[in-house]
Design an enzyme around this catalytic site. Structure first.
Site, PDB file in Angstrom:
ATOM      1  N   GLU A   1      -3.094 -31.070   1.932  1.00 56.88           N
ATOM      2  CA  GLU A   1      -3.895 -29.996   2.517  1.00 56.88           C
ATOM      3  C   GLU A   1      -4.517 -30.527   3.796  1.00 56.88           C
ATOM      4  O   GLU A   1      -5.214 -31.536   3.782  1.00 56.88           O
ATOM      5  CB  GLU A   1      -4.985 -29.523   1.537  1.00 56.88           C
ATOM      6  CG  GLU A   1      -4.418 -28.622   0.453  1.00 56.88           C
ATOM      7  CD  GLU A   1      -5.478 -28.012  -0.469  1.00 56.88           C
ATOM      8  OE1 GLU A   1      -5.086 -27.294  -1.393  1.00 56.88           O
ATOM      9  OE2 GLU A   1      -6.682 -28.266  -0.254  1.00 56.88           O
TER      10      GLU A   1
ATOM     11  N   ASP B   1     -17.979 -25.270   3.501  1.00 58.16           N
ATOM     12  CA  ASP B   1     -17.864 -26.721   3.356  1.00 58.16           C
ATOM     13  C   ASP B   1     -19.222 -27.388   3.349  1.00 58.16           C
ATOM     14  O   ASP B   1     -20.179 -26.906   3.948  1.00 58.16           O
ATOM     15  CB  ASP B   1     -17.018 -27.286   4.507  1.00 58.16           C
ATOM     16  CG  ASP B   1     -15.550 -26.993   4.303  1.00 58.16           C
ATOM     17  OD1 ASP B   1     -14.993 -27.460   3.290  1.00 58.16           O
ATOM     18  OD2 ASP B   1     -14.964 -26.273   5.129  1.00 58.16           O
TER      19      ASP B   1
ATOM     20  N   TYR C   1      -5.896 -22.254  -6.105  1.00 57.38           N
ATOM     21  CA  TYR C   1      -6.870 -23.326  -5.905  1.00 57.38           C
ATOM     22  C   TYR C   1      -8.149 -22.896  -6.611  1.00 57.38           C
ATOM     23  O   TYR C   1      -8.850 -21.998  -6.149  1.00 57.38           O
ATOM     24  CB  TYR C   1      -7.096 -23.513  -4.399  1.00 57.38           C
ATOM     25  CG  TYR C   1      -7.949 -24.694  -4.000  1.00 57.38           C
ATOM     26  CD1 TYR C   1      -9.008 -25.141  -4.778  1.00 57.38           C
ATOM     27  CD2 TYR C   1      -7.687 -25.368  -2.810  1.00 57.38           C
ATOM     28  CE1 TYR C   1      -9.792 -26.213  -4.384  1.00 57.38           C
ATOM     29  CE2 TYR C   1      -8.467 -26.439  -2.405  1.00 57.38           C
ATOM     30  CZ  TYR C   1      -9.519 -26.852  -3.197  1.00 57.38           C
ATOM     31  OH  TYR C   1     -10.300 -27.899  -2.797  1.00 57.38           O
TER      32      TYR C   1
END
Lengths: 282, 399
Positions: free
Chosen positions: A65, A76, A191
């Site tokens: 990734e 994030d 995911y």
């Protein structure tokens, strides 16, 4: 019921003939689980990224990734935001990221590469242009963090036209109804975000992951990767008991951040090997 | 004539707005949308909101005819909607009260907020104290430096102010950080967004709470002038005071709507925050809207004399109003805003916020071009006490 548009159902399901499909088929045959490292393209500098990708493969990566740097990475944590900032300091744009993938692809025909990032750099390039260029560069999947299924029917169609898998996130708060909607769009793998928080946070609840995975399998017929907050061999092993793939991001980026440039590849490789052995020793 | 009824059920204003967030936030936003739909027309909720606005905020805020300044400018009559007279000194509290009442009904004991100039942070800390909620405010370290007084005000109100040192260390980074907190503490936390930005339902919800400004104005203008204004003028950063004034007038097509952006040192210098005047559509902070971005789609740093307008995005409804030409958007430089700031002090004895001074500056340009019987209603969105240091410094004065 899951929403399936005609176009979305026409997506070529990356199965036997896609790199992602082949990678998971191979792993299943070997009774192994996938190790998916995440690094940000252009961190610590653009020259480093292709050799780093090769080093990741050599030390046990099944899929890579690759983060596309963005100025405002809302999902994030601080580690990956700093990686983005380092890459942006070198002016790493989406075009450069695709060039890095092409360079990697020149000597690795096998390892799938999934781009992970935010919508705006892609929209700035133009979705159609991006998808065509990504295909030429050898990108296999794209995860756009801020494209939920409600907003991305056109996006999924465009990727399908270019035989690229749209990868989607699932979270602990995703309802069954949403899982079914995501199932109608998602290809490649799913995911699963293992915690309520941002990347790199440190409060993983293994029990709740173990409970959630069967529910996902009931609704989505794709391999399941688990990520966010996985930091050591022990957790990798625990996660691999119920998932098909383990994604490790912030911990690797930290290793990169803390290493002198000439030792970075060696240290990241050493960490990868530790995780790989843990994963295979189950 | 078409009746304005946006956004659609998923928060779209034409191609703008929507919900562009990570899956981790979707459930919280769905829950918020459902709860807001449940309460927005609930008689008890509306009554409590109105009661608080009246008795705690001091509404209705008056409209004041700035006669001396209008005469000095020699053209149209300038009227001011005095949001500066609200408790905490700006329009921001209209929205924080609405969201805090919703948070209470949703059983969330902790509220978080982002802030630029500190006005929204103060307004959030205020209502958190009022309702006994824990309050955490995210603020860029650069803004903390620029707005020390507001930081102290928040602390006096028992809020925790968290400095944000990532990115450009301003409002947009504070918003990123607040979103991260929300994702992590989603069970007990309500995120009070301060502008008509963010993912749906925020742009709609904040607009609804702020539209008390326009509803009052419609009544008050009839009482004062026996008619509605020819122009409504308001500054636009994220755009909540502007949409609050504009929204009740959207179907009144003879009223022209002008949003005034921060032109910084001039649009040609690149140092500004005039998103609608110079930006392009993109996706940031959960919605599609005009953005200040570079060719690679990276968000660029903005500049304005006023921290409250220093934002590289804009509320998605403004993007729609621009494209549909229902509203016009112009930019005013730091210098012109400062001149208007001083003019209002001099002619009317009112010290405006530097944000609001942008709207005043445009009014000062427009008024002399119009007949004396024309009416401009300017939203005086906040008072200037918080800007004393900035203005003094520019005049070479240190306290």
């Amino acid at each position: 019921m899951a929403q399936t548009t005609a176009a979305a159902s026409a997506v070529i399901k990356p199965g036997v003939d896609s790199r992602i499909g082949k990678a998971f088929a191979r792993l299943r045959q070997q009774e192994r689980k996938a190790l998916i490292p995440f690094v940000t393209a252009g961190d610590p500098d653009p020259e480093m990224t292709p050799p780093l990708m090769h080093a990741l493969v050599d030390s046990g990566a099944d899929i890579i990734e690759l983060g596309v740097p963005f100025s405002d990475p809302m999902a994030d944590g601080p580690t990956i935001q700093r990686a983005s900032e380092r890459a942006l300091k070198h002016g790493t744009g989406l075009k450069d990221v695709l060039a890095m993938v092409a360079k990697f692809r020149a000597t690795d025909e096998v390892t799938p590469v999934v781009l992970m990032g935010y919508a705006n750099p892609i929209e700035a390039m133009g979705v159609t242009r991006f998808a065509a260029q990504a295909r030429i560069s050898g990108v296999d999947g794209v995860l756009v963090v801020d494209y939920p299924p409600e907003e991305c029917a056109d996006w999924v169609d465009t990727l399908a036209d270019n035989e690229i898998a749209p990868i989607f996130l699932l979270s602990p708060t995703t309802t069954t109804a949403r899982m079914q909607r995501i199932a109608s769009f998602a290809r490649g793998y799913i995911y699963y975000v293992s915690l309520k928080g941002v990347t790199g946070a440190g409060h993983l609840d293994l029990e709740s992951i173990a409970e959630k995975i069967p529910q996902i399998r009931e609704n989505i017929d794709l391999p399941i990767g688990v990520g966010f907050g996985i930091r050591n061999a022990q957790t990798v092993q625990a996660i691999a008991k119920f998932a098909d793939a383990v994604v490790i991001g912030s911990r690797l980026v930290e290793e990169l951040e803390g290493s002198p440039r000439d030792q970075a590849l060696a240290r990241v490789s050493a960490l990868m090997q530790t995780l790989r052995s843990a994963l295979d020793a189950r | 004539m078409q009746i304005y009824d946006l956004p659609d059920a998923r928060g779209h204003f034409g191609q703008y707005g929507g919900v562009f967030v990570a899956e981790t936030l979707m459930h919280a936003l769905d829950e918020l949308s459902a709860q807001y739909q449940r309460y927005r027309n609930d008689a008890e909720f509306v009554a409590e909101f109105e009661y608080e606005l009246r008795h705690y905020v001091g509404r209705p805020s008056p409209i004041y005819h700035a006669k001396r300044w209008s005469r000095a400018l020699g053209g149209a009559q300038i009227f001011l909607k005095r949001e500066d007279l609200n408790h905490t000194g700006a329009h921001k509290i209209n929205n924080t009260i609405g969201q805090a009442l919703l948070a209470r009904r949703m059983g969330k004991p902790r509220v978080i907020a982002e802030t630029g100039a500190g006005q929204h942070g103060v307004a959030t800390a205020t209502v958190a104290a009022r309702y006994g909620m824990e309050c955490v405010v995210y603020m860029g370290s650069e803004d903390i430096r620029r707005q020390a007084t507001n930081v102290y005000r928040m602390k006096l109100l028992n809020a925790t102010v968290v400095p944000v040192v990532s990115g450009s260390r301003t409002l947009k980074d504070a918003l990123n950080e607040a979103m991260r907190d929300w994702v992590t503490n989603i069970e007990n936390t309500f995120y009070i967004i301060g502008s008509v930005a963010g993912p749906h339902p925020y742009p709609m919800m904040v607009r609804d709470f702020q539209s008390v400004i326009g509803r009052e104005s419609k009544k008050q203008m009839l009482e004062l002038a026996d008619r509605q204004p020819d122009y409504l003028i308001a500054c636009v950063g994220g755009g909540s005071n502007a949409i609050g004034l504009f929204y009740p007038y959207l179907n009144d097509h003879d009223v022209r709507l002008v949003g005034v952006e921060a032109g910084g040192t001039g649009l040609e210098t690149g140092k500004h925050a005039a998103t609608l005047s110079t930006g392009t559509p993109g996706v940031l902070h959960g919605n599609r809207t005009y953005l200040m971005q570079d060719a690679n789609g990276q968000i660029i740093e903005t500049h304005s004399i006023s921290a409250g307008l220093d934002y590289p995005g804009v509320g998605p409804e403004h993007s729609w109003l621009k494209d549909s030409k229902r509203a016009e958007y112009v930019a005013v430089t730091d210098d012109d805003a400062l001149a208007a700031f001083h003019a209002l002090c001099k002619f009317e004895g009112i010290i405006p916020a530097l944000e609001s001074a942008h709207a005043l500056a445009y009014a000062a340009t427009l008024a002399p071009q119009l007949d004396k019987d024309k009416i401009l209603l300017v939203n005086l969105s906040g008072r200037g006490d918080k800007d004393m240091n900035t203005v003094a410094q520019l005049s070479g004065i240190t306290f």
